[in-house]
Design a protein around this motif. Structure first.
Motif, mmCIF file in Angstrom:
data_model
loop_
_atom_site.group_PDB
_atom_site.id
_atom_site.type_symbol
_atom_site.label_atom_id
_atom_site.label_comp_id
_atom_site.label_asym_id
_atom_site.label_seq_id
_atom_site.Cartn_x
_atom_site.Cartn_y
_atom_site.Cartn_z
ATOM 1 N N LEU A 72 2.685 105.606 12.148
ATOM 2 C CA LEU A 72 2.076 106.465 13.212
ATOM 3 C C LEU A 72 0.711 107.164 12.954
ATOM 4 O O LEU A 72 0.447 107.263 11.894
ATOM 5 C CB LEU A 72 2.977 107.472 13.671
ATOM 6 C CG LEU A 72 4.444 107.302 14.283
ATOM 7 C CD1 LEU A 72 5.144 108.472 14.151
ATOM 8 C CD2 LEU A 72 4.474 106.452 15.521
ATOM 9 N N SER A 73 -0.118 107.115 14.046
ATOM 10 C CA SER A 73 -1.531 107.422 13.720
ATOM 11 C C SER A 73 -1.355 109.235 13.744
ATOM 12 O O SER A 73 0.052 109.729 14.049
ATOM 13 C CB SER A 73 -2.402 107.428 15.076
ATOM 14 O OG SER A 73 -1.755 108.056 16.113
ATOM 15 N N PRO A 74 -2.258 109.895 13.342
ATOM 16 C CA PRO A 74 -2.259 111.193 13.415
ATOM 17 C C PRO A 74 -1.854 111.802 14.820
ATOM 18 O O PRO A 74 -1.195 113.026 14.765
ATOM 19 C CB PRO A 74 -3.698 111.744 12.929
ATOM 20 C CG PRO A 74 -4.187 110.665 12.277
ATOM 21 C CD PRO A 74 -3.515 109.397 12.771
ATOM 22 N N GLU A 75 -2.045 111.338 15.715
ATOM 23 C CA GLU A 75 -1.740 111.580 17.107
ATOM 24 C C GLU A 75 -0.396 111.483 17.629
ATOM 25 O O GLU A 75 0.040 111.535 18.691
ATOM 26 C CB GLU A 75 -2.921 111.174 18.144
ATOM 27 C CG GLU A 75 -4.253 111.588 17.929
ATOM 28 C CD GLU A 75 -5.078 110.877 16.836
ATOM 29 O OE1 GLU A 75 -4.625 109.761 16.540
ATOM 30 O OE2 GLU A 75 -5.736 111.650 16.094
ATOM 31 N N ASP B 5 0.666 107.955 17.770
ATOM 32 C CA ASP B 5 0.757 106.466 18.506
ATOM 33 C C ASP B 5 1.090 105.590 17.488
ATOM 34 O O ASP B 5 0.896 105.772 16.389
ATOM 35 C CB ASP B 5 -0.840 106.122 18.880
ATOM 36 C CG ASP B 5 -1.347 107.246 20.019
ATOM 37 O OD1 ASP B 5 -0.361 107.468 20.723
ATOM 38 O OD2 ASP B 5 -2.533 107.506 19.821
ATOM 39 N N LEU C 58 1.152 102.612 15.261
ATOM 40 C CA LEU C 58 0.104 101.398 14.680
ATOM 41 C C LEU C 58 0.729 100.312 14.320
ATOM 42 O O LEU C 58 -0.057 99.310 14.574
ATOM 43 C CB LEU C 58 -0.593 102.293 13.113
ATOM 44 C CG LEU C 58 -1.168 103.592 13.479
ATOM 45 C CD1 LEU C 58 -1.660 104.313 12.069
ATOM 46 C CD2 LEU C 58 -2.412 103.463 14.329
ATOM 47 N N TRP C 59 1.964 100.258 13.506
ATOM 48 C CA TRP C 59 2.612 99.078 13.398
ATOM 49 C C TRP C 59 4.249 99.287 13.194
ATOM 50 O O TRP C 59 4.299 100.594 13.037
ATOM 51 C CB TRP C 59 2.124 98.233 12.216
ATOM 52 C CG TRP C 59 2.077 98.854 11.045
ATOM 53 C CD1 TRP C 59 0.871 99.391 10.207
ATOM 54 C CD2 TRP C 59 3.092 99.276 10.003
ATOM 55 N NE1 TRP C 59 1.206 100.080 9.321
ATOM 56 C CE2 TRP C 59 2.554 99.955 9.100
ATOM 57 C CE3 TRP C 59 4.426 98.865 10.145
ATOM 58 C CZ2 TRP C 59 3.302 100.396 7.879
ATOM 59 C CZ3 TRP C 59 5.129 99.257 8.937
ATOM 60 C CH2 TRP C 59 4.454 100.311 7.707
ATOM 61 N N ARG D 26 -0.668 98.173 5.307
ATOM 62 C CA ARG D 26 -0.590 97.427 6.905
ATOM 63 C C ARG D 26 0.717 96.984 7.178
ATOM 64 O O ARG D 26 1.060 96.213 8.093
ATOM 65 C CB ARG D 26 -1.520 96.284 6.839
ATOM 66 C CG ARG D 26 -2.848 96.802 6.455
ATOM 67 C CD ARG D 26 -3.655 95.408 6.228
ATOM 68 N NE ARG D 26 -3.211 94.322 5.441
ATOM 69 C CZ ARG D 26 -3.272 94.392 3.994
ATOM 70 N NH1 ARG D 26 -3.718 95.435 3.523
ATOM 71 N NH2 ARG D 26 -2.816 93.516 3.302
#
Length: 154
Positions: free
Chosen positions: A11-14, A16, A18-19, A60
């Motif tokens: 997850l992104s810092p927000e 969301d 990512l993968w 990744r």
């Protein structure tokens, strides 16, 4: 029959996605512990086919290695250590009526199990949490059965 797979989600810092990855095969499998090593790679642990299971992925989400730890039935905690090593806490003998037996396994950066310790050394007890101390030792938390008891019910 229930069919599950391990699931990793970055997850992104927000918050969301990512993968995401679903390693392993379908069955009663999954992860319940995750940690990030100093090089940014990710280790996740749980169980697959009734054995402890640890996977290491690059940042990744590409698989670097996967190991089964037959000496563990279930992994409860992972701690990232220097030099991309991992401390793995898990239950070696689960019980439906009381505490089982835990093991601490030290994995090298390539997934090789360097050493392991049974905890407690005598009696029954399950450790569910593990943290690194500043001196390189560990602190663990869980439940311990009374050594003089013949009643192991929880």
């Amino acid at each position: 029959m229930n069919r599950f797979r391990g699931w990793l989600l970055a997850l992104s810092p927000e918050g969301d996605a990512l993968w995401e990855r679903t390693p392993g095969h379908e069955g009663v499998n999954g992860f319940n512990a995750v940690s990030v090593l100093e090089d940014g790679s990710i280790v996740a642990g749980g169980d697959q086919d009734g054995e402890g299971w640890v996977e290491r992925m690059d940042p990744r989400g590409e698989l670097l290695w996967s190991v089964k730890l037959p000496q563990l039935e279930h992994i409860t905690a992972l701690v990232a250590l220097p030099a991309q090593r991992v401390a793995v806490m898990g239950t070696a003998e689960r019980s439906t009526t009381g505490p089982g037996i835990s093991r601490l396994v030290m994995l090298e950066s390539d997934g090789w199990a360097r050493w392991e310790k049974q905890l407690p050394a005598e009696g029954r007890g399950e450790l569910d949490a593990l943290a690194l101390l500043p001196d390189g030792g560990f602190v663990a938390a869980g439940r311990l059965g009374s050594p003089d008891s013949t009643d192991w019910s929880l």
